[in-house]
Motif scaffolding. Structure first.
Motif, mmCIF file in Angstrom:
data_model
loop_
_atom_site.group_PDB
_atom_site.id
_atom_site.type_symbol
_atom_site.label_atom_id
_atom_site.label_comp_id
_atom_site.label_asym_id
_atom_site.label_seq_id
_atom_site.Cartn_x
_atom_site.Cartn_y
_atom_site.Cartn_z
ATOM 1 N N THR A 268 5.691 -0.063 -4.190
ATOM 2 C CA THR A 268 5.349 0.471 -2.869
ATOM 3 C C THR A 268 4.187 1.451 -3.027
ATOM 4 O O THR A 268 3.854 1.856 -4.137
ATOM 5 N N THR A 269 3.589 1.842 -1.923
ATOM 6 C CA THR A 269 2.405 2.697 -2.008
ATOM 7 C C THR A 269 2.697 4.018 -2.724
ATOM 8 O O THR A 269 1.916 4.460 -3.558
ATOM 9 N N TYR A 270 3.816 4.636 -2.393
ATOM 10 C CA TYR A 270 4.117 5.941 -2.997
ATOM 11 C C TYR A 270 5.511 5.973 -3.611
ATOM 12 O O TYR A 270 6.463 5.419 -3.057
ATOM 13 N N GLN A 271 5.596 6.637 -4.778
ATOM 14 C CA GLN A 271 6.885 7.063 -5.313
ATOM 15 C C GLN A 271 6.771 8.563 -5.546
ATOM 16 O O GLN A 271 5.821 9.016 -6.189
ATOM 17 N N THR B 132 -2.100 1.780 -10.007
ATOM 18 C CA THR B 132 -1.434 2.988 -9.519
ATOM 19 C C THR B 132 -2.029 4.259 -10.120
ATOM 20 O O THR B 132 -2.296 4.297 -11.327
ATOM 21 N N VAL B 183 0.702 6.752 -6.711
ATOM 22 C CA VAL B 183 -0.043 6.310 -5.525
ATOM 23 C C VAL B 183 -0.657 4.943 -5.806
ATOM 24 O O VAL B 183 -1.451 4.792 -6.735
ATOM 25 N N THR B 184 -0.279 3.955 -5.008
ATOM 26 C CA THR B 184 -0.824 2.608 -5.166
ATOM 27 C C THR B 184 -1.486 2.189 -3.864
ATOM 28 O O THR B 184 -0.823 1.678 -2.968
ATOM 29 N N GLY B 185 -2.763 2.475 -3.737
ATOM 30 C CA GLY B 185 -3.484 2.074 -2.530
ATOM 31 C C GLY B 185 -3.323 3.063 -1.403
ATOM 32 O O GLY B 185 -2.688 4.104 -1.543
#
Lengths: 474, 211
Positions: A268-271, B132, B183-185
């Motif tokens: 997912t975009t953030y962890q 990421t 942060v992934t994208g």
């Protein structure tokens, strides 16, 4: 305020939901897309089965030593300055969270998506106390504006069309009636930013709690979890006791499984990996961090191997997306915060079994849920286990008598099938009876009872033997 | 008996365990991602994965990202810029050719940060496998600068590029910092009819500048 439908009346709820074509089509389309994405990512992951087995082994180990890991988690979280609370039931959890909200919420709390807060009906309690609690996940906010409970554990407003949401926003938020998804999302960003800027308390759940460090890990795509856990002065997380994992290293496998199963994303975009409040006054982030560990019926699932696996669930929602029953009747029919296959096994263990007695039967036992589960929960086996428990505990026809009748029927069928001439005679008779009196027979017991919610197939005019003998002839 | 003791007693009772027994070591988690990538392959994979999730990759190794950042600032023309206190970011802020921009102090108020048009931070590590960034909030004050403005520019030292998630989890300092964010994208949602919309609560644009 969203109200659950009565779970005791699942069949009636389901029948009503089946009449709602808009909802059914929106849900099926979305669920199929999610499942397709999941299948695509899984099919390009050669080690998928190894990941599943590893995750299940870690979960099973943790659950078998849950007391040890809970105490370790508590010790390490406290060492890092977090305050750990324990809630034996929903009332405990609500009391702790209300006290916090009264003390530091400034009349407004922001919430990121949390199924446990739904489970303890926190929003209702906050509202009664005069405290505004704002859901900040877009789907969850849509449901809150609509006065509905979530429809899906990952995608709360999965059943609503863009048009329905645009109308809702036109009324509640003031956007134009024909707004597209981007406009609606931008309006949500603006409205909710004002809430983030003023809230005194941020309320979240957590996907994992790490025993060796006392940390919480929360996954998301929107950024509202990051805001909820950093902008307000106080952060509180409501965490089920089954969320504990032993080590940071365990996240490697769970962070691979959860997003891929839930939305088909590699990550997912953030962890957010959160370990205690800020350490210096000048740091960014909340000055206080509270963690509420919630039992509320979980501990009693630990006793048997079959029920213990319910606690391995990581709430990815994959079983909902593939379930033919969920796809048709949707999330609200179950009358529980946890719908779908996993809901049908978790809910009856969280509430008195008699209340949820219908739910274990809300399945065709097709096994699709077991096949997709990233932690290999044998949901059909659990459903059968719970069905047996419902039957044992139900008044009326004793289970032994029902079994006797079933055994006699099966013996008779076996007797007939083992004798070709008798079988030919019986099936011919059945065909004749079906042709002459079929509609009438269906209205009389025992078929009339079986017919509830099912269609009785009519017998073919010509049987297989006849077709076989005529094969090749014009 | 308080809730804590009641819960622990219930857990032990249902597990049939006696008080305080230690747990054997948990089952091992095998190595799950690829590790046999050289630096060039890692950068290539990182860039592919970042672009796949809607981020942008820039190479700024020759001048600490100065040229790339100058171009990005010219494109976005931000009125105010939130920035972290990382030395690499401070160097840009103090550079003659960028000084005219509306830089905020790394200790800016929440109100200023909420209103900022663009945020510039460094990243402590990155993961090639998923595209990421890993932000360690103890090494740098970038919690809000990376989250609140609609555009986020992150300076990533090339040597900090890791192959996979497991390596990143092993690399995190112990004791863990209060906050680590992966942060992934750009921030995204698909909550309305599964239509992808970027920039929900976090940035709608993410630029990674490899330095």
């Amino acid at each position: 305020m969203g109200e659950h439908l009565p779970m005791e009346q699942f069949p009636a709820n389901a029948r009503a939901a089946l009449q709602n074509d808009v909802q059914r089509h929106a849900l099926r389309a979305a669920a199929n897309v999610f499942d397709e994405r999941r299948r695509t990512t899984v099919s390009t992951t050669p080690d998928w089965q190894l990941w599943r087995e590893t995750a299940r082994a870690v979960k099973e180990h943790t659950l078998l030593h849950l007391d040890h890991y809970l105490v370790e988690f508590e010790r390490n979280a406290i060492a890092r300055g977090a305050q750990v609370h324990w809630a034996a039931d929903a009332a405990d959890a609500v009391r702790i969270l209300l006290d916090l909200a009264r003390r530091c919420g400034f009349g407004i709390c922001v919430k990121s998506k949390s199924m446990t807060t739904e489970e303890v009906r926190l929003n209702e309690a906050l509202e009664h106390a005069g405290i505004e609690a704002v859901e900040t996940d877009l789907g969850e906010w849509i449901q809150q504006l609509a006065g509905e409970v979530p429809f899906h554990i990952v995608v709360p407003a999965i059943h609503k069309t863009r048009g329905q949401i645009a109308e809702l926003f036109a009324e509640k938020v003031g956007t134009p009636k024909d707004s597209d998804a981007a406009t609606l999302t931008a309006a949500a960003r603006e409205k909710l930013r004002a809430k983030f800027a003023t809230a005194g308390l941020g309320i979240s759940g957590a996907n994992f709690a790490i025993a060796e460090t006392g940390s919480l890990l929360i996954l998301e795509n929107e950024g509202n979890v990051r805001l909820t856990t950093s902008v307000p002065k106080v952060h509180v997380a409501l965490v089920g006791i089954e969320k504990v994992l032993p080590r940071v290293a365990d996240l490697d496998v769970f962070l691979r499984l959860l997003p891929r199963s839930g939305t088909g994303q590699a990550l997912t975009t953030y962890q957010s990996l959160l370990t205690g409040p800020k350490q210096k006054g000048t740091d960014e982030g909340p000055g206080e961090m509270h963690i509420v560990l919630l039992d509320n019926g979980r501990a009693k699932m630990l006793g048997e191997e079959v029920t213990r696996q319910s606690l391995a669930c990581i709430r990815c929602g994959a079983c909902l997306n593939v379930c033919p029953v969920y796809q048709q009747v949707g999330g609200h029919a179950y009358g529980s915060v946890y719908p779908g296959p996993i809901g049908a096994v978790v809910t009856p263990q969280l509430v008195p079994l008699a209340r949820a007695a219908q739910l274990p039967f809300a399945s065709s036992l097709c096994g699709a849920c077991r096949d997709v589960c990233p932690v290999k929960i044998d949901i059909p086996r659990l459903l059968l286990h719970l069905r047996a428990a419902v039957r044992e505990g139900s008044p009326g026809k004793p289970a032994a008598q029902a079994r006797f009748f079933e055994r006699c029927t099966m013996r008779l069928a076996a007797f007939v099938m083992a004798r070709p001439r008798l079988y030919r005679f019986a099936s011919g008779g059945a065909r004749l009876a079906d042709r002459l009196f079929g509609p009438l027979l269906q209205r009389l017991p025992p078929l009339s009872k079986w017919r509830k919610g099912r269609t009785v197939p009519r017998l073919a005019h010509r049987n297989f033997r006849t077709l076989w003998q005529q094969r090749g002839k014009p | 008996m308080n809730a804590r003791d009641r819960i622990l007693q219930a857990v032990r009772g249902h597990l049939g365990r006696t008080d305080g027994a230690a747990a054997p070591p948990p089952p091992p988690v095998p190595l799950l991602g690829r590790v046999d990538l050289d630096a060039g392959e890692k950068l290539k994979q990182f860039g592919e994965r970042l672009v796949a999730v809607g981020g942008h990759l820039h190479i700024g190794m020759q001048d600490g990202g100065l040229t790339v950042v100058r171009e990005l600032l010219a494109r976005y023309a931000p009125l105010t810029i939130a920035r972290s206190d990382a030395p690499t970011v401070t160097a840009l802020c103090e550079h003659d050719s960028l000084r005219q921009h509306g830089w905020l102090s790394p200790a800016a108020s929440k109100a200023e940060l909420f209103a900022a048009d663009l945020g510039i931070t460094a990243a402590q590590w990155a993961i090639a496998e998923t595209g990421t960034l890993v932000l360690d909030m103890q090494q740098e004050r970038h919690r809000f600068a990376s989250l609140l403005p609609p555009v986020h520019i992150a300076l990533l030292p090339h040597a900090r590029l890791l192959a996979n998630l497991g390596e990143a989890l092993k690399t995190l300092p112990r004791p863990l910092p209060p906050t680590v964010t992966f942060v992934t994208g750009p921030s995204r949602t698909a909550d309305i009819e599964l239509q992808l919309v970027v920039g929900v609560h976090g940035p709608r644009e993410l630029h990674v500048v490899v330095i």
